[in-house]
Design an enzyme around this catalytic site. Structure first.
Site, mmCIF file in Angstrom:
data_model
loop_
_atom_site.group_PDB
_atom_site.id
_atom_site.type_symbol
_atom_site.label_atom_id
_atom_site.label_comp_id
_atom_site.label_asym_id
_atom_site.label_seq_id
_atom_site.Cartn_x
_atom_site.Cartn_y
_atom_site.Cartn_z
ATOM 1 N NE ARG A 258 26.709 10.690 48.415
ATOM 2 C CZ ARG A 258 27.134 11.068 47.217
ATOM 3 N NH1 ARG A 258 27.450 12.340 47.007
ATOM 4 N NH2 ARG A 258 27.253 10.197 46.238
ATOM 5 N NE ARG B 147 25.260 20.584 49.887
ATOM 6 C CZ ARG B 147 26.271 20.169 49.114
ATOM 7 N NH1 ARG B 147 26.913 19.074 49.413
ATOM 8 N NH2 ARG B 147 26.627 20.863 48.059
ATOM 9 C CD GLU C 156 28.479 16.790 41.638
ATOM 10 O OE1 GLU C 156 29.047 17.591 42.406
ATOM 11 O OE2 GLU C 156 28.580 15.561 41.732
ATOM 12 C CB SER D 241 30.266 13.063 39.568
ATOM 13 O OG SER D 241 31.574 13.514 39.725
ATOM 14 N NE ARG E 185 22.561 17.532 44.156
ATOM 15 C CZ ARG E 185 23.832 17.796 44.424
ATOM 16 N NH1 ARG E 185 24.714 17.879 43.444
ATOM 17 N NH2 ARG E 185 24.225 17.974 45.676
#
Length: 432
Positions: free
Chosen positions: A263, A278, A350, A353, A391
């Site tokens: 990303r 991130r 988070e 999801s 994460r």
RNA sequence: GGAGAGUUGGCAGAGUGGUAAUGCACCGGACUCGAAAUCCGGCGAACCGGCUAAUACCGGCGCACGAGUUCGAAUCUCGUACUCUCCUCCA
């Protein structure tokens, strides 16, 4: 993509629902006008085509009888020109309709909290007890660096910001986490897949990343065929059946895959600049389902539970929230986020999801099934992370840290760590 | 990277400018106590539009995809994708 028929039949309802996601009613009105014009154009051009077909048959007959059809042919030359013109106008209208239609988000389910952003997300449930220490817990990047299992400086040199090297038992921990997840998901009936990590633009369109979110991803230009590095395994897993009609008996289909995700993180400059939260590249174990429409809400609950089980087995505290209409992703009708406890930040972050995309992706990607009566319907697609591996490692490092800087390994991962129960400075390179 | 061949209904498979054969499968019927075989008939993906109570009917589209030539394209021309074979290269 939404069903144009539904927009046509229930415009007020659509305006109301999409309004909760920031779509202006005028946009729907414009779409309806264009759609009306489009349909009129179709009628006009199809009438002419019907005529052409009929007269062509007559010409053929005359020619077979060795007659002269030059007069009719001259006449039809005009019709041919008209059809060409009308078809061109029709194509333009269709492009305009499509332009709007493919950019409208999915319709949120009725029970999704309404609001423009994450402030309106709603906590559904909480699990686990938050850890307490006699010392100040360190952030995972400090723990990892001190142990020598995470190296950002070298990654910055070799590639740039938001990349990392895992080393020694850090690498093994990452591997332990995703192997554990894959094994657990397979117990729940998810077939393990290793998909391509580069996909074409039709695939990116099918799952809804394109055309709206081209700047969030990395695209590789190889001659004329651009390929995109997958931002999530959802793309290759959901596009697996793109353009196909499945048999009802095949459903539901459950897939799971470990893949790297890439990303660009455009627009998130300055956020989470340190640590594993991130990254431009990270591993994620994804779950994707293809199900019958009437099953999809039940399947979303099951999917979310499957992700939760991983956290429970790792004994990591988390909570589940429902994303508000404004915070949920473009393709989702309803999304649960799992947020794991990150002690150093004193907050939940988070880690998964889970979304029901209903028929939104299926319509874009034309994924359908044939029922027992031979009728064709769109499937519903769901996807959920189970979980973001980096994460998860961050959460383990922080929640399982000890005062001496070592990190205890969660019980379920010990076998995957080849029996190692604790990462210390001494064993961190994994060679002893 | 080079050369060649191919892509038509669920499957098989004809069709080189004038309504997409045929077989298997499928659906309906006949025969039969019933079934098989046989015979007769029928449908032929998906999508779009019109008209609708309708999955009925009418029309369009449809022969890998896109563009072109033509009164008319599965058929001719150009481009693209994919598959197969051979050569080359290669983890």
């Amino acid at each position: 993509m939404l069903d144009m028929k539904v927009i046509r039949e229930k415009p007020d309802w659509i305006k109301d629902r999409l309004g909760t996601r920031g779509i202006k009613p005028e946009e729907i009105d414009e779409l309806l006008t264009l759609d009306q014009q489009r349909r009129e154009k179709i009628t006009a051009t199809e009438d002419l085509k019907a005529k052409r077909n009929k007269v062509s048959d007559q010409i053929a007959e005359v020619k077979r009888a060795k007659g002269d059809a030059s007069e009719t042919i001259a006449e039809m030359r005009q019709v041919g020109g008209q059809i060409k013109q009308l078809d061109k106008e029709l194509a333009e209208l269709e492009e305009k309709v499509r332009y709007i239609l493919v950019r409208l988000p999915n319709i949120p389910k009725e029970d999704v909290p309404i609001g423009p952003n994450e402030d309106y997300n709603k906590e559904v449930r909480k699990w686990g007890t938050l850890p307490t220490w006699d010392f100040t817990p360190k952030p995972h990047w400090d723990i990892g660096e001190a142990l020598g299992i995470l190296d950002w400086d070298r990654a910055a040199k070799v590639t740039g910001a938001r990349f990392v090297y895992y080393k020694g038992l850090g690498s093994r921990l990452e591997r332990a986490v995703y192997n554990f997840m894959l094994d657990e998901h397979q117990k729940e009936g998810y077939e393990e897949i290793i998909p391509p990590y580069l996909v074409n633009k039709d695939s990116m369109f099918g799952t809804g990343q394109f055309p709206k979110f081209t700047k969030d991803v990395y695209t590789i230009i190889d001659e004329d065929e651009p390929l995109t590095l997958i931002p999530t395994a959802e793309v290759p897993l959901t596009n697996y059946y793109r353009g196909e009609i499945l048999d009802e008996k095949q459903l539901p289909v459950y897939f799971t895959a470990l893949t790297p995700c890439f990303r660009s993180e455009a627009g998130s400059a300055g956020r989470d600049t340190r640590g594993l939260i991130r990254m431009h590249q990270f591993n994620k174990v994804e779950m994707v389902k293809y199900v019958k429409p009437e099953e999809s809400w039940n399947e979303l609950e099951k999917l979310t539970n499957d992700a939760e089980e991983i956290l429970q087995k790792l004994k990591l505290p988390y909570h589940v929230i429902t994303l508000s209409t404004g915070d949920a992703s473009f393709t989702s009708a309803k999304t649960y986020d799992l947020e794991v406890w990150i002690p150093a930040q004193d907050t939940y972050r988070e880690i998964s999801s889970c979304s029901n995309c209903t028929d939104f992706q299926a319509r874009r990607a034309q994924i359908r099934y044939r029922d027992a009566d031979g009728k064709v319907h769109l499937v519903h697609t769901l996807n959920g992370s189970g979980l973001a591996v980096g994460r998860t490692v961050a959460a383990i490092l922080e929640n399982y840290q000890n005062e001496d800087g070592s990190v205890t390994i969660p019980d379920v991962l010990v076998p995957y760590m080849h029996g190692i129960t604790k990462i210390t400075k001494e064993n961190a390179n994994g060679l002893n």
